[in-house]
Design a protein around this motif. Structure first.
Motif, PDB file in Angstrom:
ATOM      1  N   PRO A   1      10.102   5.219   0.996  1.00 32.39           N
ATOM      2  CA  PRO A   1      10.389   4.806   2.161  1.00 32.39           C
ATOM      3  C   PRO A   1      11.782   5.693   2.677  1.00 32.39           C
ATOM      4  N   SER A   2      12.140   5.474   4.071  1.00 32.93           N
ATOM      5  CA  SER A   2      13.134   6.265   4.553  1.00 32.93           C
ATOM      6  C   SER A   2      14.542   5.683   3.967  1.00 32.93           C
ATOM      7  N   ILE A   3      15.407   6.713   3.684  1.00 30.32           N
ATOM      8  CA  ILE A   3      16.642   6.318   3.163  1.00 30.32           C
ATOM      9  C   ILE A   3      17.429   5.295   4.017  1.00 30.32           C
ATOM     10  N   ASP A   4      16.894   4.881   5.225  1.00 33.51           N
ATOM     11  CA  ASP A   4      17.841   3.963   6.068  1.00 33.51           C
ATOM     12  C   ASP A   4      17.291   2.560   5.578  1.00 33.51           C
ATOM     13  N   ASP A   5      16.142   2.412   5.049  1.00 31.77           N
ATOM     14  CA  ASP A   5      15.768   1.128   4.601  1.00 31.77           C
ATOM     15  C   ASP A   5      16.205   1.050   3.289  1.00 31.77           C
ATOM     16  N   ARG A   6      17.332   0.474   3.229  1.00 32.68           N
ATOM     17  CA  ARG A   6      18.174   0.327   1.815  1.00 32.68           C
ATOM     18  C   ARG A   6      17.403  -0.427   0.679  1.00 32.68           C
ATOM     19  N   ARG A   7      16.823  -1.762   1.129  1.00 38.54           N
ATOM     20  CA  ARG A   7      16.288  -2.464   0.216  1.00 38.54           C
ATOM     21  C   ARG A   7      14.899  -1.715  -0.481  1.00 38.54           C
ATOM     22  N   ALA A   8      14.174  -1.160   0.702  1.00 39.61           N
ATOM     23  CA  ALA A   8      12.753  -0.710   0.103  1.00 39.61           C
ATOM     24  C   ALA A   8      13.212   0.608  -0.792  1.00 39.61           C
ATOM     25  N   ALA A   9      14.242   1.412  -0.393  1.00 37.90           N
ATOM     26  CA  ALA A   9      14.681   2.730  -1.262  1.00 37.90           C
ATOM     27  C   ALA A   9      15.077   2.327  -2.459  1.00 37.90           C
TER      28      ALA A   9
ATOM     29  N   LYS B   1       8.538  18.685   6.324  1.00 36.95           N
ATOM     30  CA  LYS B   1       8.501  19.650   7.410  1.00 36.95           C
ATOM     31  C   LYS B   1       8.512  18.953   8.719  1.00 36.95           C
ATOM     32  N   ASP B   2       8.256  17.529   9.243  1.00 32.93           N
ATOM     33  CA  ASP B   2       8.246  16.939  10.125  1.00 32.93           C
ATOM     34  C   ASP B   2       9.707  16.359  10.595  1.00 32.93           C
ATOM     35  N   GLY B   3      10.721  16.693   9.638  1.00 32.18           N
ATOM     36  CA  GLY B   3      12.031  16.519   9.723  1.00 32.18           C
ATOM     37  C   GLY B   3      12.453  15.198   9.193  1.00 32.18           C
ATOM     38  N   SER B   4      11.507  14.301   8.692  1.00 25.36           N
ATOM     39  CA  SER B   4      11.887  13.131   7.999  1.00 25.36           C
ATOM     40  C   SER B   4      12.658  13.219   6.613  1.00 25.36           C
ATOM     41  N   ILE B   5      13.369  12.529   6.231  1.00 25.27           N
ATOM     42  CA  ILE B   5      14.063  12.338   4.912  1.00 25.27           C
ATOM     43  C   ILE B   5      13.662  11.043   4.227  1.00 25.27           C
ATOM     44  N   LEU B   6      12.755  11.187   3.140  1.00 20.66           N
ATOM     45  CA  LEU B   6      12.240  10.095   2.398  1.00 20.66           C
ATOM     46  C   LEU B   6      12.600  10.242   0.933  1.00 20.66           C
ATOM     47  N   GLU B   7      12.522   9.082   0.386  1.00 15.53           N
ATOM     48  CA  GLU B   7      12.341   8.887  -1.007  1.00 15.53           C
ATOM     49  C   GLU B   7      10.725   9.444  -1.366  1.00 15.53           C
ATOM     50  N   SER B   8      10.799  10.340  -2.428  1.00 15.30           N
ATOM     51  CA  SER B   8       9.559  10.781  -2.998  1.00 15.30           C
ATOM     52  C   SER B   8       9.389  10.939  -4.592  1.00 15.30           C
ATOM     53  N   VAL B   9       8.039  11.278  -4.986  1.00 14.32           N
ATOM     54  CA  VAL B   9       7.846  11.343  -6.372  1.00 14.32           C
ATOM     55  C   VAL B   9       6.968  12.775  -6.242  1.00 14.32           C
ATOM     56  N   ILE B  10       7.204  13.604  -7.181  1.00 14.58           N
ATOM     57  CA  ILE B  10       6.268  14.795  -7.042  1.00 14.58           C
ATOM     58  C   ILE B  10       5.597  14.963  -8.484  1.00 14.58           C
ATOM     59  N   TRP B  11       4.219  15.331  -8.452  1.00 14.05           N
ATOM     60  CA  TRP B  11       3.440  15.103  -9.547  1.00 14.05           C
ATOM     61  C   TRP B  11       2.920  16.836  -9.852  1.00 14.05           C
ATOM     62  N   ASN B  12       2.527  17.102 -10.867  1.00 20.23           N
ATOM     63  CA  ASN B  12       2.115  18.490 -11.214  1.00 20.23           C
ATOM     64  C   ASN B  12       0.611  18.625 -11.482  1.00 20.23           C
ATOM     65  N   ASP B  13       0.269  19.580 -10.462  1.00 24.14           N
ATOM     66  CA  ASP B  13      -1.225  19.770 -10.230  1.00 24.14           C
ATOM     67  C   ASP B  13      -1.907  21.034 -11.067  1.00 24.14           C
ATOM     68  N   SER B  14      -0.928  21.652 -11.729  1.00 29.17           N
ATOM     69  CA  SER B  14      -1.255  23.134 -12.276  1.00 29.17           C
ATOM     70  C   SER B  14      -2.062  22.577 -13.780  1.00 29.17           C
ATOM     71  N   ASP B  15      -1.843  21.638 -14.124  1.00 28.75           N
ATOM     72  CA  ASP B  15      -2.494  21.165 -15.648  1.00 28.75           C
ATOM     73  C   ASP B  15      -4.014  20.988 -15.294  1.00 28.75           C
ATOM     74  N   SER B  16      -4.931  21.596 -15.499  1.00 25.71           N
ATOM     75  CA  SER B  16      -6.177  21.513 -15.276  1.00 25.71           C
ATOM     76  C   SER B  16      -6.674  20.467 -16.230  1.00 25.71           C
TER      77      SER B  16
END
Length: 996
Positions: A442-450, A467-482
């Motif tokens: 969610p966006s940082i503006d949506d406090r409850r969801a964030a 890249k679209d300018g949005s600031i969002l909560e996110s989670v990043i996963w690793n794709d280099s481990d085959s």
């Protein structure tokens, strides 16, 4: 395997043991006056030959069911098949039903005749019962205390009712058994107003059930088997299973509308009772949002589906949707998919499977529920967590509790724990999203969801600008481990964070995976097509050079790929100038514009092709991107097949093998076969030339283009074909089964996946394909693959007619054993003519059955590498090659100038000494023995002697060495042949083993 035995086995697989069926009754705690107690009667047959009669009956049934599809409309055929199935599953005729009714009345009278037990304090009632009976009271973990004032007693039931399917006349026979459910209503005066507290109701219920069991046990000859079982895996609700003796009777058809069945499937698949509840006769009902389905019966004030979990309801809708699609598929057999095929095998049904043990410990997110055990609570919690964490990566999450307590004898104590129970979770993945490495929250503006997002993901969550300018909560996963997919990472993280008290992911057991069996350069996390990008770029470069050529007598019309390396299902990605790996030629095809200047003689056409190829080679000499070009012949002795080619080596890239297609060549061959002027060749040679021409110049380019299109629709198709080819190669069947046949079988798993959906992982796709090969009765049935849902009923019927014609023409299946047709190739023999032979086809089926049985036996405990281990015991001899030659690698020279000099002729890297050795063996001994080897890594060559070389009368002209036997007979001299092979192989061979 014959058709009858195949169908018989499928029907046997459909049978289930009704002894494990549980009674579905409400367990209301608020109003237990006249409380109902379930007793399940299991009438069984007394005839010892019931199994044999049932088996014969099923066989005769299948003989009736096997109606040629070309003579019957599919809907009519399905009606007939269902009619025959119901004849075996429906209750018996009126005479036999009298036995059932008699058994019900006998059980009812026995229960009503049980003497009453006066209400006594719990401690006294238990002591008195235990001294007079060996029946164990099936109390839950909450047993009455010694000082409890609870009163326990037994009195004649207020009512005994037949309920569920038998009462509704919808009962069916499964494995020759009929289940009848009885609900026993306890008298209201046995209860007190405060019995809803401290599990008092459940304690009285258990004592009452034990009294019934004790009473029935005393008249045991009428009820030979009495067991307790948990109703709905609920420790608080034991039920009594009673088996009664019945006579056997003949079958009777039960009429049921197929249209009503289809309409029910339509309702189940389209209605979403979670999002849009169905309310019946309850105008004042106010719905409260819930995760469970709601079918509210206003007249009785009850949600009929209150016990159904969200994932179970989703599974029912999913299966109904698949069933509807199966009914409209022209190439699928809906009867087999709907009623015969097993769809509940976890490893095949789901794309990703894991399991965790169920422990009787406090849960991280415990939902206090008196009617649920720890396993069910864990299932609910884990389902919610995975649903949130996986998002649209999985469109089905299905937890299933396994190894739960089974029915136990009435003299044994009830088990209240799951010492070996575990929760198996199956996921159906969305191939488009399952490998996604970034989760946008969610966006940082949506406090409850964030806040909810950060609470769930903890330290894994981070705030990012996209890249679209949005600031969002996110989670990043690793794709280099085959070898560790994004799904694995998410599941592991969720278990460690939210289920730490159960050990987190430390006790996680993954499902069957074949990642280690894929080529080392394959990473399922990334786009597997990138492995082949050098070949694709080189093909585009060569195509540009060919279109730019000047000075040719005719203009080019088309340039088409015709090779596995360009359609991407190859185990050997093209090497780019590496000296230690042979550069495998990539086949392409060119066609020139039509002209009357082409000769009318077939032999002259072949020579004209050579002239064109020489001209093309000269035109490419000045191209700086071309390293070299050389004309060659595949089989110079076969004048009709047109085996001339031009090998073009791309600088720092692969080698392309260019062939010329002339559209009038096929007409010349067919005219030579059937015209008034016969060509100077036998009809067999002409037939082989026609078949080879169609396969190489017509079908292969068309098929290659179709597969290139399919791989974008089904990303998992590529690794699936890799696994199938490796499985074939590891079992030494490389020279006997064409790549295209295996690819067709893999494609069928995706385009016609029924009774499942298209697989979302190579693991499930591979196992489903193996299961299909194991069940495919190729002697009686063709396989039909529809790439784009283009085939209609009449076209499928025509394919079946063609298949039956081949069986009449070639009853011994010497030319065509397996018949694999498609919308691209309705003739069905392009990829199966002469290969595989009948013996090899049987070998393939047996290997698939062995693998399928192993998967069924071991389930998630299966070690995937076991499916790829060949057995050498059945071969007559095994030739072991030296390792430096077995990998078909070319030695590097010590000096750089010599290395470059040897590579100046770019085509020397294509040479494979092992393949040349195998070709020589085929030419010399091909009629006397059958060779088996792994074309990917030829480290050994196994062989079988041709049975025709066994003992026989002496004659001249035999093409193999012989030795005399008694009675003027001779046989092949095996020692002499093996000695000749050793001399021919020379330094390639390490040693030869001959099995006794």
């Amino acid at each position: 395997m014959d058709s009858d035995s195949s169908k018989r086995r499928k029907l046997e697989e459909f049978q289930v043991d009704m002894s494990n069926q549980e009674v579905d009754r409400s367990d209301s705690e608020d109003d237990f006056a006249d409380s109902e107690l379930s007793v399940t009667a299991l009438p069984g047959g007394t005839n010892g030959n019931d199994g044999e009669q049932s088996r014969k009956s099923r066989q005769s049934s299948q003989d009736t069911l096997k109606i040629p599809g070309v003579n019957s409309h599919p809907a009519d055929l399905l009606d007939l098949q269902i009619k025959e199935l119901l004849a075996k599953l429906s209750p018996k005729n009126d005479n036999s039903m009298g036995h059932v009714e008699a058994a019900i009345h006998r059980l009812r009278d026995a229960i009503e005749g049980i003497p009453s037990r006066g209400g006594l304090p719990a401690a006294d009632a238990r002591k008195l019962f235990e001294t007079s009976s060996d029946v164990e009271i099936p109390f839950s973990t909450f047993t009455p205390d010694e000082g409890s004032k609870l009163s326990l007693g037994y009195s004649k039931p207020t009512r005994i009712d037949v309920i569920r399917s038998y009462a509704r006349s919808t009962a069916v026979l499964l494995d020759g058994r009929l289940t009848v459910d009885l609900a026993v209503t306890m008298p209201s005066y046995l209860f007190q107003a405060n019995d809803y507290r401290d599990y008092r109701y459940f304690q009285k219920r258990a004592f009452y059930l034990a009294c019934i069991a004790d009473g029935l046990q005393r008249i045991k000859p009428s009820f030979p088997s009495l067991t307790f079982a948990y109703q709905d895996d609920n420790f608080l609700q034991p039920a009594l299973l009673v088996e009664s003796e019945l006579g056997s009777g003949s079958g009777k058809n039960l009429k049921r509308s197929t249209c009503l069945f289809k309409a029910t499937l339509q309702v189940l698949s389209t209605l979403d009772l979670i999002a849009d509840p169905m309310i019946l006769q309850a105008n004042r009902y106010k719905h409260v949002k819930t995760d469970s389905p709601v079918l509210f019966d206003g007249a009785r004030g009850l949600n009929i589906l209150y016990k159904m979990s969200a994932w179970s309801y989703q599974r029912i809708r999913h299966e109904a949707h698949i069933s509807l699609k199966m009914l409209t598929c022209s190439v699928a057999d809906p009867f087999i998919g709907l009623f015969i095929s097993r769809v509940d095998e976890t490893c095949k049904m789901f794309d990703h499977v894991f399991r965790i043990p169920v422990e009787s410990s406090s849960l991280a997110h415990s939902r206090t529920s008196l009617s649920r055990n720890d396993g069910i609570v864990l299932a609910y919690d884990l389902y919610d967590m995975l649903k949130y964490g996986l998002g649209n990566r999985a469109f089905m999450i299905y937890p299933q509790l396994q190894n739960t307590p089974q029915p136990w004898t009435i003299t044994a104590k009830a088990s209240h724990s799951y010492p070996s129970a575990h929760l198996t979770v199956g996921l159906l993945l969305n191939p488009e999203h399952c490998g996604r490495t970034v989760d946008r929250g969610p966006s940082i503006d949506d406090r409850r969801a964030a806040d909810e997002f950060r609470t769930f993901w903890g330290a894994k969550a981070e705030l990012r600008r996209f890249k679209d300018g949005s600031i969002l909560e996110s989670v990043i996963w690793n794709d280099s481990d085959s070898k560790r997919t994004v799904i694995d990472q998410i599941v592991t993280y969720i278990l460690n964070r939210h289920f730490e008290q159960q050990g987190g992911a430390s006790k996680l057991v993954g499902g069957v995976t074949f990642d280690k069996s894929l080529p080392p350069q394959v990473n399922l996390q990334q786009n597997t097509a990138s492995i082949f990008s050098p070949a694709t770029r080189a093909f585009e470069l060569l195509t540009k050079s060919l279109w730019a050529m000047d000075g040719l007598p005719l203009q080019l019309r088309t340039i088409a790929p015709a090779s596995p390396e360009l359609r991407f299902p190859s185990l050997h990605p093209p090497s780019a100038g590496k000296l230690d790996v042979p550069r495998r030629p990539i086949d392409i095809q060119v066609q020139f514009e039509g002209s009357t200047r082409w000769p009318e003689d077939i032999t002259a056409v072949q020579r004209t092709k050579i002239a064109f190829l020489l001209k093309i080679a000269r035109c490419l000499e000045s191209d700086s991107s071309i390293e070299g070009a050389r004309v060659g012949l595949d089989k110079p002795k076969q004048k009709l097949l047109g085996q001339s080619f031009l090998d073009v080596a791309i600088k720092d890239g692969p080698v392309f093998r260019l062939r010329i297609y002339h559209d009038h060549e096929l007409k010349m061959l067919e005219y030579g076969m059937n015209g008034p002027v016969q060509l100077p060749a036998s009809r067999e040679e002409l037939a082989m030339a026609i078949s080879e021409h169609k396969r190489k110049y017509i079908q292969c380019p068309k098929y290659t283009q179709a597969v290139i299109t399919l791989r974008t629709r089904f990303p998992m198709l590529l690794p699936t074909t890799w696994l199938l080819k490796k499985w074939r190669d590891c079992h030494l069947l490389s020279p006997h089964i064409r790549d295209e046949l295996l690819e067709l079988l893999a494609i069928r798993t995706f385009v016609c996946p029924y009774p499942w959906v298209a697989p979302g992982s190579p693991n499930s796709a591979f196992l489903r394909t193996i299961a299909f090969i194991a069940a495919w009765d190729w002697q009686a049935d063709p396989v039909v693959v529809d790439f784009n849902s283009e085939l209609n009923i009449n076209e499928v019927a025509a394919i079946h007619v063609r298949f039956k014609a081949w069986r009449k023409i070639d009853p011994g299946m010497n030319r065509v054993a397996m018949f694999a047709a498609s919308n691209l190739d309705p003739e069905g023999i392009t990829w199966t003519e002469r290969f595989p032979s009948r013996m090899i086809a049987s070998r393939l089926t047996n290997l698939a059955r062995a693998a399928n049985d192993l998967v069924g036996e071991q389930g998630l405990d299966l070690k995937s590498e076991m499916l790829f281990v060949p057995s050498m015991a059945e071969y007559d001899f095994v030739i072991h090659l030296k390792h430096e030659h077995g990998a078909a690698r070319r030695k590097k020279t010590l000096f750089k100038n010599l290395q470059l000099e040897s590579y100046d002729d770019s085509f020397e890297a294509i040479a494979d000494p092992v393949q040349h050795f195998l070709n020589e063996l085929e030419d010399l001994y091909g009629d006397n023995l059958i060779l088996f080897y792994n074309q990917s890594e030829t480290t050994l060559i196994a062989g079988l002697w041709n049975p025709q070389t066994g003992p026989r009368n002496w004659k001249i002209g035999l093409n193999y060495p012989t030795k005399p036997l008694a009675a003027a007979q001779i046989t092949i001299d095996k020692a002499a042949v093996l000695h000749g092979i050793a001399r021919l192989g020379g330094d390639l061979i390490s040693h030869i083993n001959q099995n006794p």
